[in-house]
Design a protein around this motif. Structure first.
Motif, PDB file in Angstrom:
ATOM      1  N   MET A 137       7.173   3.295  -1.461  1.00  0.00           N
ATOM      2  CA  MET A 137       6.754   1.966  -1.916  1.00  0.00           C
ATOM      3  C   MET A 137       6.081   2.154  -3.270  1.00  0.00           C
ATOM      4  N   TYR A 138       6.197   1.173  -4.152  1.00  0.00           N
ATOM      5  CA  TYR A 138       5.699   1.407  -5.506  1.00  0.00           C
ATOM      6  C   TYR A 138       4.177   1.537  -5.552  1.00  0.00           C
ATOM      7  N   TRP A 139       3.494   1.105  -4.475  1.00  0.00           N
ATOM      8  CA  TRP A 139       2.036   1.247  -4.433  1.00  0.00           C
ATOM      9  C   TRP A 139       1.614   2.425  -3.532  1.00  0.00           C
ATOM     10  N   ALA A 140       2.569   3.333  -3.177  1.00  0.00           N
ATOM     11  CA  ALA A 140       2.275   4.399  -2.205  1.00  0.00           C
ATOM     12  C   ALA A 140       1.153   5.328  -2.677  1.00  0.00           C
ATOM     13  N   MET A 141       0.998   5.466  -4.003  1.00  0.00           N
ATOM     14  CA  MET A 141      -0.064   6.350  -4.503  1.00  0.00           C
ATOM     15  C   MET A 141      -1.449   5.723  -4.338  1.00  0.00           C
ATOM     16  N   SER A 142      -1.493   4.406  -4.082  1.00  0.00           N
ATOM     17  CA  SER A 142      -2.782   3.745  -3.880  1.00  0.00           C
ATOM     18  C   SER A 142      -3.161   3.656  -2.410  1.00  0.00           C
ATOM     19  N   LEU A 143      -2.308   4.188  -1.533  1.00  0.00           N
ATOM     20  CA  LEU A 143      -2.633   4.192  -0.110  1.00  0.00           C
ATOM     21  C   LEU A 143      -3.624   5.321   0.187  1.00  0.00           C
ATOM     22  N   ASN A 144      -4.242   5.275   1.346  1.00  0.00           N
ATOM     23  CA  ASN A 144      -5.230   6.262   1.757  1.00  0.00           C
ATOM     24  C   ASN A 144      -4.683   7.131   2.866  1.00  0.00           C
ATOM     25  N   PRO A 145      -4.320   8.390   2.611  1.00  0.00           N
ATOM     26  CA  PRO A 145      -4.216   9.006   1.277  1.00  0.00           C
ATOM     27  C   PRO A 145      -2.873   8.644   0.657  1.00  0.00           C
ATOM     28  N   PRO A 146      -2.656   9.021  -0.618  1.00  0.00           N
ATOM     29  CA  PRO A 146      -1.334   8.813  -1.224  1.00  0.00           C
ATOM     30  C   PRO A 146      -0.240   9.316  -0.287  1.00  0.00           C
ATOM     31  N   LEU A 147       0.756   8.465  -0.048  1.00  0.00           N
ATOM     32  CA  LEU A 147       1.742   8.711   1.016  1.00  0.00           C
ATOM     33  C   LEU A 147       2.878   9.627   0.575  1.00  0.00           C
ATOM     34  N   THR A 148       3.188  10.610   1.404  1.00  0.00           N
ATOM     35  CA  THR A 148       4.403  11.400   1.239  1.00  0.00           C
ATOM     36  C   THR A 148       5.550  10.598   1.848  1.00  0.00           C
ATOM     37  N   GLU A 171      -3.128   1.436  -9.368  1.00  0.00           N
ATOM     38  CA  GLU A 171      -2.328   2.574  -9.816  1.00  0.00           C
ATOM     39  C   GLU A 171      -2.994   3.280 -11.012  1.00  0.00           C
ATOM     40  N   THR A 172      -3.458   2.472 -11.965  1.00  0.00           N
ATOM     41  CA  THR A 172      -4.141   3.048 -13.138  1.00  0.00           C
ATOM     42  C   THR A 172      -5.428   3.765 -12.732  1.00  0.00           C
ATOM     43  N   ILE A 173      -6.220   3.117 -11.901  1.00  0.00           N
ATOM     44  CA  ILE A 173      -7.506   3.694 -11.487  1.00  0.00           C
ATOM     45  C   ILE A 173      -7.284   5.022 -10.750  1.00  0.00           C
ATOM     46  N   HIS A 174      -6.297   5.041  -9.820  1.00  0.00           N
ATOM     47  CA  HIS A 174      -6.040   6.270  -9.056  1.00  0.00           C
ATOM     48  C   HIS A 174      -5.436   7.361  -9.937  1.00  0.00           C
ATOM     49  N   ARG A 218      -6.091   7.955 -12.897  1.00  0.00           N
ATOM     50  CA  ARG A 218      -7.162   8.541 -13.713  1.00  0.00           C
ATOM     51  C   ARG A 218      -8.191   9.277 -12.860  1.00  0.00           C
ATOM     52  N   GLY A 219      -7.986   9.251 -11.549  1.00  0.00           N
ATOM     53  CA  GLY A 219      -8.909   9.941 -10.642  1.00  0.00           C
ATOM     54  C   GLY A 219     -10.281   9.295 -10.546  1.00  0.00           C
ATOM     55  N   LEU A 220     -10.358   8.004 -10.862  1.00  0.00           N
ATOM     56  CA  LEU A 220     -11.654   7.309 -10.772  1.00  0.00           C
ATOM     57  C   LEU A 220     -11.931   6.886  -9.331  1.00  0.00           C
ATOM     58  N   LYS A 221     -13.192   6.925  -8.949  1.00  0.00           N
ATOM     59  CA  LYS A 221     -13.587   6.541  -7.589  1.00  0.00           C
ATOM     60  C   LYS A 221     -13.898   5.048  -7.519  1.00  0.00           C
ATOM     61  N   ILE A 222     -13.341   4.407  -6.498  1.00  0.00           N
ATOM     62  CA  ILE A 222     -13.631   2.996  -6.209  1.00  0.00           C
ATOM     63  C   ILE A 222     -14.543   2.956  -4.980  1.00  0.00           C
ATOM     64  N   PRO A 223     -15.654   2.261  -4.965  1.00  0.00           N
ATOM     65  CA  PRO A 223     -16.184   1.383  -6.018  1.00  0.00           C
ATOM     66  C   PRO A 223     -17.187   2.074  -6.953  1.00  0.00           C
ATOM     67  N   GLU A 224     -17.453   3.395  -6.715  1.00  0.00           N
ATOM     68  CA  GLU A 224     -18.541   4.052  -7.462  1.00  0.00           C
ATOM     69  C   GLU A 224     -18.343   3.978  -8.974  1.00  0.00           C
ATOM     70  N   GLN A 225     -17.113   4.249  -9.439  1.00  0.00           N
ATOM     71  CA  GLN A 225     -16.894   4.251 -10.893  1.00  0.00           C
ATOM     72  C   GLN A 225     -16.318   2.934 -11.407  1.00  0.00           C
ATOM     73  N   VAL A 226     -15.550   2.277 -10.580  1.00  0.00           N
ATOM     74  CA  VAL A 226     -15.113   0.926 -10.925  1.00  0.00           C
ATOM     75  C   VAL A 226     -14.814   0.170  -9.624  1.00  0.00           C
ATOM     76  N   ALA A 227     -15.362  -1.041  -9.543  1.00  0.00           N
ATOM     77  CA  ALA A 227     -15.145  -1.882  -8.359  1.00  0.00           C
ATOM     78  C   ALA A 227     -13.962  -2.810  -8.618  1.00  0.00           C
ATOM     79  N   ILE A 228     -13.324  -3.256  -7.541  1.00  0.00           N
ATOM     80  CA  ILE A 228     -12.205  -4.185  -7.726  1.00  0.00           C
ATOM     81  C   ILE A 228     -12.139  -5.176  -6.567  1.00  0.00           C
ATOM     82  N   VAL A 229     -11.887  -6.433  -6.911  1.00  0.00           N
ATOM     83  CA  VAL A 229     -11.627  -7.458  -5.895  1.00  0.00           C
ATOM     84  C   VAL A 229     -10.393  -8.229  -6.363  1.00  0.00           C
ATOM     85  N   GLY A 230      -9.462  -8.490  -5.445  1.00  0.00           N
ATOM     86  CA  GLY A 230      -8.211  -9.134  -5.834  1.00  0.00           C
ATOM     87  C   GLY A 230      -8.039 -10.514  -5.220  1.00  0.00           C
TER      88      GLY A 230
END
Lengths: 343, 343
Positions: free
Chosen positions: A282-293, B261-264, B266-278
């Protein structure tokens, strides 16, 4: 439709004593032989100087050359089909195809219904992911002279143009990866076993276990429907076992998202407490916890090739049928872990 | 279509010297006045004893009572619209509506094209999420007597049946939550500012800042299209600032997934380094890293109400127009953090 001199479609309809829909039909009709109503409407159009707007005119002029394609999608909630739709639409325009979509929600009766609806609406060709029980209906379409291309799977008893991926190899690669990082108790959540794709993925799963001499345990091969709910429930069933699996291979992305929901709601750590690899990226797979294989299959590319085959089929209805099988790619991220301790 | 005595559609076509499509048209035609071709085909049908199959017959019998609805969707990749489609289809069947979908990929020209295609295919009614520049086209549909319901937003200069959510309040709640947990430098990634929904969300964002006396900084209100790519790029632009925001409010789920995708990456921690609400919740939001705090709007419920309004409009074309505004709900998970240190 605002006409010349400001005459509206409604004024034409009122004067001719018919509905606006009838006027519209007369304007759009390709029939040469005219009935009494048609002649009356045309006379009024001329009298009032009504002229339909330019977009509509251009459309009618080009519709002879353009084709209306019916696209029957099993489940619009599945991001894989959304990728296919994007690919199809991206390339359809270059071929002068317009795509209308019927989403039948994995329901056999509804797929039949959409085929009939689209036929009665003079669709020129069909793109279908055949659902169990639909073989006869798709065969009929071909016999009636429609150009048809099948996506994701073909028909058991009939040659057709088909665009799909190597499901067996994709599943094999996913399970081999789990074995390589140390897992031996690997469960499989499959989709609907009446769909050929599902069977091919089960075969790939079993072949990987066989290669490494791991006995197949039927208790941890579970399947129902290819949907999110089944993923939530079947993963819970697996984790509730007295001897639960250390890893799960899921057969599509709705099942994967369902399994992730169960795992996260129980507070289990991935991959430490349970590993997971899914068919379909999925195009958001890297944002899943953890990034999905995940096993990536390109829905967009399937869509592109589908349009190409349909174009060729319309140009030459007698050309031999082809089956295009695309390679999958295992995208290794962090959901399976590395070599386990003590193994 | 297998007929009685095994006569096929093709045999009828061959004997009448016409295409199978023409035979199909004659069978399905509702026109009373017949031309020469129609009469010839009907004669052959009678001679050969051809009888179309039962599903097709039932369909023709019921199509008088059933309605074909054209659904124009701005972007099928957006899970919010997928939820709306699910709601629409779930309730459409009870009302004897069949839904054909045209996905116009946020393209004005393509939306026009689909309206014309569906009109020429004798659709009975339309469900539309109007795109910038489409006001005149949607107005024409109403003037031509089509039942029309707008979803997600209405038209600036015309009353219509509209089903939408309280975008202002939803955005306000999201930004107020960020302020409550200690953020003051809050960016906003907006969608296409020609869409009313986008403007309402920007207003809600500004109102929350105003309420707490936080100055509005135009440099951290960025917007382009309502898509994934814009989310990726605009979040990168914000994070590259010499004085970057500590929190981001995104205007839809494609923008949210792009920003994640951008935040991950760059290896930034959410919410410690940047918070997000959608704005927009997703059914897999609890499986994201971290579980996402989001403004939930029920696409499924929008779909249900849309079908109800369309049903009422068809039954009584003169009833007053209504605008249904649904409440949103802020789902607090872990992407905004708790009270920041030292604040």
């Amino acid at each position: 439709m605002a006409g010349q001199k400001g005459v509206s479609l409604k004024e034409v309809a009122d004067k001719a004593g018919v509905s606006t829909a009838t006027v519209s039909r007369v304007i759009n009709s390709k029939t040469v032989v005219k009935g009494e109503t048609e002649l009356r409407v045309q006379k009024v159009i001329k009298q009032l100087g009504y002229r339909p707007n330019r977009v509509a005119q251009r459309l009618r002029t080009t519709r002879g050359a353009s084709k209306l394609i019916g696209l029957l999608i099993p489940d619009i909630q599945n991001p894989f089909y959304v990728d296919i739709i994007r690919g199809i639409e991206q390339y359809a325009y270059a071929k002068n195809f317009a795509i209308v979509i019927g989403n039948f929600s994995q329901n056999e009766e509804r797929q039949k219904f959409y085929i009939e609806i689209l036929k009665s609406e003079s669709v020129d060709a069909f793109i279908v992911a055949p659902f169990p029980g639909m073989n006869e209906y798709v065969k009929e379409l071909v016999e009636e002279g429609y150009a048809v291309v099948c996506i994701d799977r073909g028909l058991a008893n009939m040659d057709l143009d088909v665009v799909k991926v190597d499901n067996y190899q994709g599943a094999f690669d996913a399970v081999e990866h789990l074995i390589n990082v140390g897992h031996t108790r690997i469960a499989h959540i499959s989709g609907n076993t009446l769909i050929p794709t599902t069977i091919e993925r089960i075969s790939g799963y079993e072949a990987a276990l066989n290669k490494y001499g791991i006995a197949i345990d039927r208790d941890i091969i579970v399947g129902r429907n290819s949907d999110h709910k089944s993923g939530v429930e079947l993963s819970a069933q697996l984790l509730d076992m007295s001897n639960p699996p250390t890893a799960i291979f899921t057969s599509n992305n709705l099942l994967t998202l369902g399994a992730l929901e169960t795992i996260h709601s129980r507070g289990l750590k991935i991959p430490e407490q349970v590993a997971i690899v899914g068919f379909d990226d999925m195009y958001w797979a890297m944002s899943l916890n953890p990034p999905l294989t995940a096993v990536r299959q390109s829905g967009f590319e399937i869509g592109r090739i589908t349009i190409e085959l349909l174009h060729q089929r319309i140009a030459d209805p007698t050309r031999p049928f082809v089956s295009i099988v695309l390679k999958t790619e295992l995208i290794v991220r962090n959901s399976c872990g590395f070599k386990l301790k003590g193994m």
